[in-house]
Design a protein around this motif. Structure first.
Motif, PDB file in Angstrom:
ATOM      1  N   TRP A 142     -13.634  -1.231  -7.582  1.00 45.61           N
ATOM      2  CA  TRP A 142     -13.872  -0.294  -6.474  1.00 45.61           C
ATOM      3  C   TRP A 142     -14.893   0.769  -6.863  1.00 45.61           C
ATOM      4  O   TRP A 142     -14.675   1.963  -6.637  1.00 45.61           O
ATOM      5  N   PHE A 197      -0.308  -5.094   3.437  1.00 43.82           N
ATOM      6  CA  PHE A 197      -0.297  -6.531   3.748  1.00 43.82           C
ATOM      7  C   PHE A 197       1.105  -7.131   3.708  1.00 43.82           C
ATOM      8  O   PHE A 197       1.410  -8.077   4.417  1.00 43.82           O
ATOM      9  N   GLU A 243      -7.999  -5.587  -6.350  1.00 40.19           N
ATOM     10  CA  GLU A 243      -7.412  -6.481  -5.348  1.00 40.19           C
ATOM     11  C   GLU A 243      -7.574  -7.950  -5.735  1.00 40.19           C
ATOM     12  O   GLU A 243      -8.607  -8.351  -6.269  1.00 40.19           O
ATOM     13  N   ARG A 286      -3.696  -4.358  -8.764  1.00 41.97           N
ATOM     14  CA  ARG A 286      -3.994  -3.116  -8.057  1.00 41.97           C
ATOM     15  C   ARG A 286      -3.342  -1.896  -8.697  1.00 41.97           C
ATOM     16  O   ARG A 286      -3.522  -0.778  -8.216  1.00 41.97           O
ATOM     17  N   MET A 324      -2.663   3.677   5.886  1.00 40.31           N
ATOM     18  CA  MET A 324      -3.019   2.275   6.083  1.00 40.31           C
ATOM     19  C   MET A 324      -1.777   1.418   5.867  1.00 40.31           C
ATOM     20  O   MET A 324      -1.078   1.565   4.868  1.00 40.31           O
ATOM     21  N   MET A 354      -8.089  -3.088  11.882  1.00 40.58           N
ATOM     22  CA  MET A 354      -9.240  -3.326  11.017  1.00 40.58           C
ATOM     23  C   MET A 354      -9.496  -4.818  10.938  1.00 40.58           C
ATOM     24  O   MET A 354      -8.742  -5.555  10.306  1.00 40.58           O
ATOM     25  N   LYS A 364      -2.333   4.871   1.308  1.00 37.81           N
ATOM     26  CA  LYS A 364      -2.097   3.437   1.440  1.00 37.81           C
ATOM     27  C   LYS A 364      -1.410   2.928   0.184  1.00 37.81           C
ATOM     28  O   LYS A 364      -1.387   3.624  -0.823  1.00 37.81           O
ATOM     29  N   HIS A 365      -0.846   1.756   0.231  1.00 36.87           N
ATOM     30  CA  HIS A 365      -0.731   0.860   1.374  1.00 36.87           C
ATOM     31  C   HIS A 365       0.700   0.972   1.840  1.00 36.87           C
ATOM     32  O   HIS A 365       1.609   0.677   1.050  1.00 36.87           O
ATOM     33  N   LEU A 410     -16.199   0.541   9.117  1.00 40.22           N
ATOM     34  CA  LEU A 410     -16.103   0.754   7.683  1.00 40.22           C
ATOM     35  C   LEU A 410     -17.325   0.111   7.035  1.00 40.22           C
ATOM     36  O   LEU A 410     -17.975  -0.742   7.649  1.00 40.22           O
ATOM     37  N   ASP A 456      -4.461  -2.852   7.368  1.00 36.94           N
ATOM     38  CA  ASP A 456      -5.344  -3.295   6.295  1.00 36.94           C
ATOM     39  C   ASP A 456      -6.190  -4.428   6.877  1.00 36.94           C
ATOM     40  O   ASP A 456      -5.950  -4.909   7.993  1.00 36.94           O
ATOM     41  N   ASP A 493     -14.083   2.860   1.319  1.00 36.72           N
ATOM     42  CA  ASP A 493     -13.195   2.935   0.156  1.00 36.72           C
ATOM     43  C   ASP A 493     -13.830   3.791  -0.939  1.00 36.72           C
ATOM     44  O   ASP A 493     -14.469   3.274  -1.858  1.00 36.72           O
TER      45      ASP A 493
HETATM   46  C1  NOJ Z   1      -8.415  -4.385   1.730  1.00 35.36           C
HETATM   47  C2  NOJ Z   1      -7.706  -3.482   0.774  1.00 35.36           C
HETATM   48  O1  NOJ Z   1      -6.373  -3.911   0.616  1.00 35.36           O
HETATM   49  C3  NOJ Z   1      -7.702  -2.026   1.191  1.00 35.36           C
HETATM   50  O2  NOJ Z   1      -7.201  -1.263   0.136  1.00 35.36           O
HETATM   51  C4  NOJ Z   1      -9.068  -1.577   1.601  1.00 35.36           C
HETATM   52  O3  NOJ Z   1      -9.043  -0.230   1.981  1.00 35.36           O
HETATM   53  C5  NOJ Z   1      -9.557  -2.448   2.728  1.00 35.36           C
HETATM   54  N1  NOJ Z   1      -9.633  -3.822   2.279  1.00 35.36           N
HETATM   55  C6  NOJ Z   1     -10.919  -2.003   3.262  1.00 35.36           C
HETATM   56  O4  NOJ Z   1     -11.905  -2.257   2.346  1.00 35.36           O
END
Ligand code: NOJ
Length: 735
Positions: free
Chosen positions: A421, A248, A489, A162, A245, A312, A201-202, A74, A280, A104
């Motif tokens: 973002w 958390f 985030e 978020r 994805m 990841m 996600k998520h 990524l 994630d 992203d």
């Molecule tokens: C953490 C974030 O929660 C997630 O949304 C994102 O895709 C990943 N980092 C990768 O950047």
């Protein structure tokens, strides 16, 4: 001889083409060593391996690729950069398996579109699909195969930062937006060179964080989970989303990254999903502080067994998965299944057929910030704007004003309109509100700017200059809100007020007695009760991306009649949170004559602006509701129609919304649920008949035994301009 070789080659190519993807996946899998299999399940960021246990994997990325120890990166961006790495994978590694590059791309690659919450305010899935399509065209030209989007988390708590990445509080609207984005990114053919894989996600429940604090504990009933939080995921899976994805958070004691119920039973068992799930960032590693894994090896064991395919950045699979298989803790079948899923998506993307098709530097140059994409960001920005207040038709403004004061900390901000973002977004490309107004009015109007105060600071020194400017101007346009890094985030807030001294600033500007318009720029609902009560015109602009100023000027001066509707409730005060329209009635719904009912002693229950709310420069009137039948059987449908009239003097667009309420069920039902809507354009004075069909599917819910059914009984149907101002009718469902 040459002819013979050619013939042989052609035969083998056409044979390869005839092979199904599944056969091709199996034939690759059969050649792989244990380490190569693990490698496909490892993802690292930006050319370097990082994470919690770095010592073993802290090799340069080229070495990892060469040895087949990594399947995905990524944050590697650009046709050239990705080509360099892909070349090592497909020309030098033993098995030549292509890498998949993820990023992203949340609301644009370089050309920044409005944030997702803003685009959801358009209530226009077709627009949102187009916007995702454009994002894919740009991103794919820069080597990106896969976006970690759409974020489809339902959010009922605006404290959660978020909320800006999603589509708000409603599962129906959220599902349509999720599907639109998946279709936009993936197009009709995932293997085309300008489509990219989506990652929903998520997964799941992340938006339900207690207290709205990011990464916090989540716990809700299976019914709420399925009916509210899982719905957009299910819809997106049905629409063919390639990947998901894992989130958390934990849900009722089980973190998503180790949640077999979620990742295997629901996702693969019930929904038949055959793509792959990525963790994630380090969410496998976080199983340790969550308290379900004793170390990173244990964490990896839990994750892969739960159905989490790609790691990841936790280094868990990289460091421990092969040993887990050798020790018999993880079966080779489980490992193979995960590898199969990853390879399947790489095949579907066409990466085995042409690993370089996303690496064309010429295409990249042409696609990035093309005229067409900039135009698309403008259209999207206009439709994302929500008019919150317009007393006495204060707006739109006349274009012949002599002197305008544009004030406030966000009025001339170049970076904040990009929102969180922003990816490769560049402040240089942003049209600020000030610039937009200047572009619109040209030389004949004197347009002056004063910042007045900063976004978060407590200094009031700048007030004076701004007040003096306003006093000598025809009108004040005040742009206030949050800085873009206050949502997204790890950006939760315990208060929802305008930060710093901005509200006092607006109060002082208002005291000048000059006409005032407030434009909000923010990533979440804010408690702007004072402004709503005192200022004549209020516009919610969220973060609109690169064309912010032009879109806002179009609305201010009447070249675009706003039609956005809120995808999320605005509270009066943070203490009301969570506040959402589709709540339950309770056994003691509020009754002003009865003290022992559900209310706050110091505040009303109602929100500042309800879900679905948004004004236009024209007005719309609704006829009574006409039902095709008053009684239907459980498997029958009925149509609901209303006549909507543009009763004002300007052409305009209205979002006609349909809600239902199941009055008595085996379990309690929400007081209203959005079931349908349509966006219609009406010329001044024009009327249109709007028809909706209520199908059995729209009436189903999880009954007392968790069966998804229609229960006989009485239903109310509501149609209107938002979730509060509605006409209603009654129908009955019989056995
Ligand atoms: C953490 C974030 O929660 C997630 O949304 C994102 O895709 C990943 N980092 C990768 O950047």
């Amino acid at each position: 001889m040459k002819k013979f070789i050619l013939f042989f080659l052609v035969c083998s190519i056409s044979f390869a083409q005839k092979k199904t993807i599944e056969q091709r996946v199996d034939s690759v899998l059969a050649l792989m060593t244990l380490d190569e299999k693990v490698g496909q399940l490892v993802q690292y960021s930006g050319g370097w391996a990082t994470g919690t246990e770095t010592e073993k994997s802290n090799e340069g990325s080229d070495a990892l690729i060469l040895k087949g120890k990594v399947g995905s990166f990524l944050n590697v961006v650009g046709a050239e950069a990705t080509k360099k790495m892909q070349k090592i994978a497909v020309e030098q590694s033993r098995l030549k398996i292509p890498l998949i590059f993820g990023l992203d791309v949340i609301h644009g690659f370089r050309a920044t579109f409005p944030i997702p919450l803003a685009e959801a305010s358009s209530w226009n899935p077709a627009l949102v699909e187009k916007s995702a399509r454009w994002q894919a065209i740009e991103a794919s030209s820069a080597g990106i195969h896969w976006t970690f989007n759409p974020m489809v988390d339902i959010a009922r708590d605006p404290r959660w930062g978020r909320i800006m990445e999603g589509s708000g509080e409603d599962p129906y609207l959220g599902s349509l937006m999720a599907v639109a984005r998946v279709k936009g990114y993936q197009g009709n053919d995932l293997s085309a060179n300008n489509t990219i894989a989506a990652c929903i996600k998520h997964f799941a429940g992340y938006g339900g964080a207690e207290g709205g604090r990011d990464y916090n504990t989540v716990d809700f009933s299976e019914r709420t989970f399925r009916e509210v939080y899982l719905r957009p995921f299910k819809a997106a899976v049905e629409a063919g989303a390639a990947t998901l994805m894992a989130s958390f958070n934990e849900i009722g004691g089980v973190p998503s990254s180790a949640n077999k119920f979620l990742l295997t039973k629901i996702l693969r068992g019930e929904w038949k999903f055959d793509g792959f799930v990525v963790s994630d960032w380090n969410s496998i590693g976080e199983l340790i502080p969550h308290g379900v894994a004793k170390d990173l090896k244990h964490a990896g064991e839990l994750a892969i067994k739960a159905g989490l395919d790609m790691d990841m950045e936790a280094n868990s699979y990289y460091n421990h998965l092969a040993d887990l298989v050798k020790e018999g803790k993880v079966s080779p079948q489980i490992l193979d299944e995960s590898v199969r899923r990853v390879l399947r998506i790489k095949f579907r993307l066409g990466l085995f057929d042409d690993p370089y098709k996303y690496c064309d530097v010429e295409r990249e140059k042409k696609s990035i910030m093309s005229k067409e994409i900039i135009q698309a960001t403008l259209q999207s920005a206009r439709e994302s704007i929500v008019l919150l207040k317009n007393e006495n038709k204060f707006l739109p403004l006349k274009k012949d004003l002599k002197k305008i004061a544009v004030v406030g900390p966000l009025a001339n901000s170049k970076d904040n309109p990009l929102g969180g973002w922003d990816q490769q977004g560049n402040p240089k490309n942003v049209v600020t509100v000030l610039d937009g107004i200047k572009n619109k009015l040209g030389e004949n109007t004197e347009i002056n700017y004063e910042e007045g105060c900063t976004i978060e600071g407590n200094e009031k020194d700048g007030f004076g200059k701004a007040i003096n400017l306003v006093k000598t101007s025809d009108i004040a346009i005040v742009v206030v809100g949050e800085s873009r890094n206050m949502s997204g985030e790890a950006s939760s807030r315990a208060t929802l007020d305008l930060p710093g001294v901005q509200e006092s600033f607006v109060e002082e500007i208002q005291k000048t007695g000059r006409p005032v318009i407030v434009i909000l720029m923010n990533g979440r609902p804010l408690t702007i009760t004072w402004i709503q009560q005192n200022v004549s015109a209020v516009i919610e602009s969220w973060y609109l991306g690169i064309q912010t100023g032009n879109a806002i000027a179009d609305v201010l001066f009447g070249d675009y009649n706003p039609s956005g509707k809120l995808p999320v409730t605005f509270p009066r005060y943070v203490g009301q949170v969570p506040i959402y329209y589709n709540h339950k009635n309770t056994g003691r719904p509020y009754d002003p004559k009865n003290h022992y009912t559900s209310y706050y002693m110091d505040l009303e229950n109602t929100p500042l602006y309800p879900f679905g709310y948004g004004l236009s420069y024209t007005t719309f009137s609704y006829s009574d509701i006409f039902l095709s039948k008053n009684k239907i059987k459980k498997d029958e449908s009925l149509t609901v129609s209303v006549e909507v009239k543009n009763s004002g003097t300007q052409d305009g667009t209205e979002v006609v919304q349909l809600y239902i309420r199941d009055l008595v069920g085996s379990v309690t039902r929400p007081v209203k649920e959005l079931k349908d809507f349509t966006k219609i354009f009406l010329k001044a004075g024009e009327s249109k008949k709007v028809e909706f069909t209520i199908t059995p599917e729209k009436l189903k819910f999880y009954d007392i035994n968790m069966n998804f059914v229609v229960e006989p009984g009485d239903f109310k149907v509501f149609v209107g301009t938002n979730s509060v101002d509605v006409k209603e009718a009654l129908f009955t469902v019989v056995d």
